[in-house]
Design a protein around this motif. Structure first.
Motif, short mmCIF file in Angstrom:
data_model
loop_
_atom_site.label_atom_id
_atom_site.label_comp_id
_atom_site.label_asym_id
_atom_site.label_seq_id
_atom_site.Cartn_x
_atom_site.Cartn_y
_atom_site.Cartn_z
N GLU A 1 51.50 57.12 46.57
CA GLU A 1 50.26 57.89 46.48
C GLU A 1 49.92 58.64 47.76
O GLU A 1 48.88 59.32 47.82
CB GLU A 1 49.10 56.96 46.10
N ALA A 2 50.77 58.54 48.79
CA ALA A 2 50.52 59.22 50.08
C ALA A 2 49.15 58.86 50.62
O ALA A 2 48.41 59.71 51.13
CB ALA A 2 50.68 60.72 49.95
N GLN A 3 48.82 57.59 50.52
CA GLN A 3 47.55 57.09 51.05
C GLN A 3 47.70 55.60 51.32
O GLN A 3 48.66 54.97 50.87
CB GLN A 3 46.40 57.32 50.06
N THR A 4 46.75 55.06 52.06
CA THR A 4 46.75 53.63 52.30
C THR A 4 45.30 53.15 52.33
O THR A 4 44.41 53.86 52.78
CB THR A 4 47.46 53.27 53.63
N THR A 5 45.08 51.94 51.81
CA THR A 5 43.74 51.37 51.73
C THR A 5 43.64 50.19 52.69
O THR A 5 44.42 49.24 52.59
CB THR A 5 43.41 50.92 50.31
N ILE A 6 42.70 50.28 53.61
CA ILE A 6 42.52 49.26 54.64
C ILE A 6 41.06 48.87 54.68
O ILE A 6 40.18 49.73 54.85
CB ILE A 6 42.98 49.80 56.01
N ASP A 7 40.79 47.58 54.51
CA ASP A 7 39.42 47.06 54.52
C ASP A 7 38.52 47.81 53.55
O ASP A 7 37.36 48.13 53.85
CB ASP A 7 38.83 47.12 55.94
N GLY A 8 39.08 48.15 52.39
CA GLY A 8 38.30 48.81 51.35
C GLY A 8 38.14 50.30 51.50
O GLY A 8 37.53 50.95 50.65
N THR A 9 38.69 50.87 52.55
CA THR A 9 38.59 52.32 52.78
C THR A 9 39.97 52.95 52.59
O THR A 9 40.97 52.44 53.11
CB THR A 9 38.09 52.62 54.20
N THR A 10 40.01 54.04 51.85
CA THR A 10 41.26 54.74 51.57
C THR A 10 41.45 55.89 52.56
O THR A 10 40.55 56.71 52.75
CB THR A 10 41.29 55.28 50.13
N TYR A 11 42.61 55.94 53.17
CA TYR A 11 42.95 57.00 54.13
C TYR A 11 44.15 57.77 53.58
O TYR A 11 45.15 57.18 53.19
CB TYR A 11 43.31 56.41 55.50
N HIS A 12 44.03 59.10 53.57
CA HIS A 12 45.12 59.94 53.07
C HIS A 12 46.12 60.21 54.18
O HIS A 12 45.75 60.43 55.34
CB HIS A 12 44.56 61.24 52.50
N LEU A 13 47.39 60.24 53.82
CA LEU A 13 48.46 60.50 54.77
C LEU A 13 48.75 62.00 54.81
O LEU A 13 48.46 62.72 53.86
CB LEU A 13 49.71 59.72 54.37
N PRO A 14 49.33 62.48 55.89
CA PRO A 14 49.60 63.93 56.01
C PRO A 14 50.67 64.38 55.02
O PRO A 14 51.49 63.58 54.55
CB PRO A 14 50.08 64.08 57.46
N ARG A 15 50.62 65.65 54.66
CA ARG A 15 51.62 66.24 53.78
C ARG A 15 52.39 67.32 54.55
O ARG A 15 51.77 68.10 55.27
CB ARG A 15 50.97 66.87 52.55
N PRO A 16 53.70 67.35 54.40
CA PRO A 16 54.53 66.44 53.60
C PRO A 16 54.65 65.07 54.25
O PRO A 16 54.46 64.92 55.45
CB PRO A 16 55.88 67.16 53.56
N PHE A 17 54.99 64.08 53.41
CA PHE A 17 55.12 62.70 53.87
C PHE A 17 56.45 62.16 53.38
O PHE A 17 56.71 62.13 52.18
CB PHE A 17 53.97 61.85 53.34
N LEU A 18 57.29 61.75 54.30
CA LEU A 18 58.64 61.27 53.98
C LEU A 18 58.91 59.96 54.70
O LEU A 18 58.76 59.88 55.92
CB LEU A 18 59.69 62.31 54.40
N VAL A 19 59.28 58.94 53.95
CA VAL A 19 59.76 57.69 54.53
C VAL A 19 61.28 57.72 54.52
O VAL A 19 61.90 57.87 53.47
CB VAL A 19 59.25 56.46 53.75
N LEU A 20 61.86 57.61 55.70
CA LEU A 20 63.31 57.63 55.85
C LEU A 20 63.71 56.27 56.43
O LEU A 20 63.58 56.03 57.62
CB LEU A 20 63.71 58.76 56.80
N ALA A 21 64.14 55.38 55.55
CA ALA A 21 64.38 53.99 55.94
C ALA A 21 65.87 53.69 55.99
O ALA A 21 66.66 54.23 55.22
CB ALA A 21 63.68 53.04 54.97
N THR A 22 66.23 52.81 56.92
CA THR A 22 67.60 52.33 56.98
C THR A 22 67.60 50.83 56.67
O THR A 22 66.61 50.13 56.90
CB THR A 22 68.22 52.55 58.38
N GLN A 23 68.70 50.38 56.10
CA GLN A 23 68.82 48.94 55.87
C GLN A 23 70.29 48.54 55.95
O GLN A 23 71.19 49.35 55.70
CB GLN A 23 68.24 48.54 54.52
N ASN A 24 70.50 47.28 56.30
CA ASN A 24 71.84 46.71 56.32
C ASN A 24 72.12 46.06 54.97
O ASN A 24 71.19 45.69 54.25
CB ASN A 24 71.96 45.67 57.44
#
Length: 333
Positions: A135-158
């Motif tokens: 949803e390109a947002q996060t909810t912390i302590d009951g408050t929703t904060y929008h993330l910047p656009r564009p938003f890309l998670v680039l994750a690495t894993q073993n």
């Protein structure tokens, strides 16, 4: 919803800029053009990318090369077993001098979030990214904060067989548009890599080739590409086939169909076309779908991989007639 097809100028600009991003990344990543091309396609499709392979093959380098090729904000997270969800999303603290609470954002408040070794954190911490990625947002302590656009998670894993790793939850794997394997470079490419990194880190010399506003415009152009009803039906047929295949215990979700089509549009746009072809879809089936599926016990006993099962699904699914994939003047999406 009715939207206009991209103009030839918009498509030329997208293709040229995408090529510039690829060239910038390939100045660091030697001998793996297909890997770089798919990485840029995920960026233009506004998806999230999971890079999986053994340590030392260049997963983090690829992520950094993409981030430095675009003039945007970058957040870096080193996932460890003791990492807490608030270390990702941020925390609300009390300021006695002001008699008020202040929110301090975490590293997810960036255009590109590099998650290094994501499967070394606990499932609780991994799950903190679910809302962010969908949803390109996060909810912390009951408050929703929008993330910047564009938003890309680039994750690495073993690989999960390695020591100290946790398997990603199915819900989180499904939020990654694609999973790519970096692999070992060819002999000549590895020699070239030694030459490039003998005296200095090539990442230090990368300069952005485009800005975040231009990138957002490119993403919108890719979304407006024409996908004929026959192409959409083909995507649905491929995804539906994974749900009834006896060699698969868990098939692909509707989210997978949406992301497969978006990725195909990005690939078509990078090729300078205003419409999607069946070949665009076929080339993305394995990287977009494989990580979402679970093999059945029979498949595991027989040693059949999910990639082999998907290849068989593609061969068994009827192609749409080419005449039904051409765009009209206006397309509905």
């Amino acid at each position: 919803m009715v939207h206009a097809l991209p103009t030839s100028l918009e498509l030329d600009d997208l293709a040229d800029t995408a090529e510039a991003i690829r060239a910038s990344m390939e100045s660091v990543i030697s001998g793996r053009p297909d890997l770089v091309r798919l990485t840029v396609a995920v960026l233009l499709a506004e998806g999230h990318l999971l890079l999986e392979d053994v340590p030392g093959v260049g997963k983090t380098t690829l992520a950094k090369a993409l981030a430095r090729s675009v003039d945007c904000t970058v957040g870096r997270i080193q996932f460890t077993p003791d990492l807490l969800p608030s270390d990702l999303t941020g925390v609300t603290i009390y300021r006695p001098a002001l008699h008020d609470f202040e929110f301090r954002p975490g590293p997810v408040f960036a255009n590109v979030v590099i998650g290094d070794e994501i499967n070394r954190a606990s499932p609780k911490t991994q799950s903190a990214l679910l809302e962010c990625m969908q949803e390109a947002q996060t909810t912390i302590d009951g408050t929703t904060y929008h993330l910047p656009r564009p938003f890309l998670v680039l994750a690495t894993q073993n690989p999960v067989e390695m020591e100290g790793t946790y398997a990603l939850p199915e819900a989180q794997r499904d939020r990654f548009m694609a999973r790519l394997s970096v692999g070992y470079p060819a002999r000549d490419a590895e020699v070239e890599m030694l030459d490039r990194q003998e005296a200095a880190d090539p990442l230090a010399h990368l300069v952005p080739v485009t800005g975040v506003d231009h990138l957002a415009g490119m993403i919108d152009v890719a979304r407006r590409l024409y996908a004929a009803p026959a192409i959409k039906q083909y995507v649905v047929d491929l995804v539906a086939a994974t749900r009834v295949d006896p060699l698969l215990r868990l098939g692909a979700s509707p989210r997978a169909a949406i992301q497969l089509l978006r990725a195909a549009k990005a690939v078509a746009a990078m090729a300078g076309r205003s419409h999607v072809l069946p070949d665009d879809v076929q080339g993305l089936v394995v990287p977009v779908l494989a990580h979402r599926l679970l093999a059945s016990p029979d498949a595991r006993l027989s040693g059949r991989t999910i990639e082999e099962t998907l290849t068989a699904v593609v061969k068994a699914t009827a192609l749409p007639p080419v005449s039904r994939t051409a765009p009209d003047r206006r397309a509905t999406g």
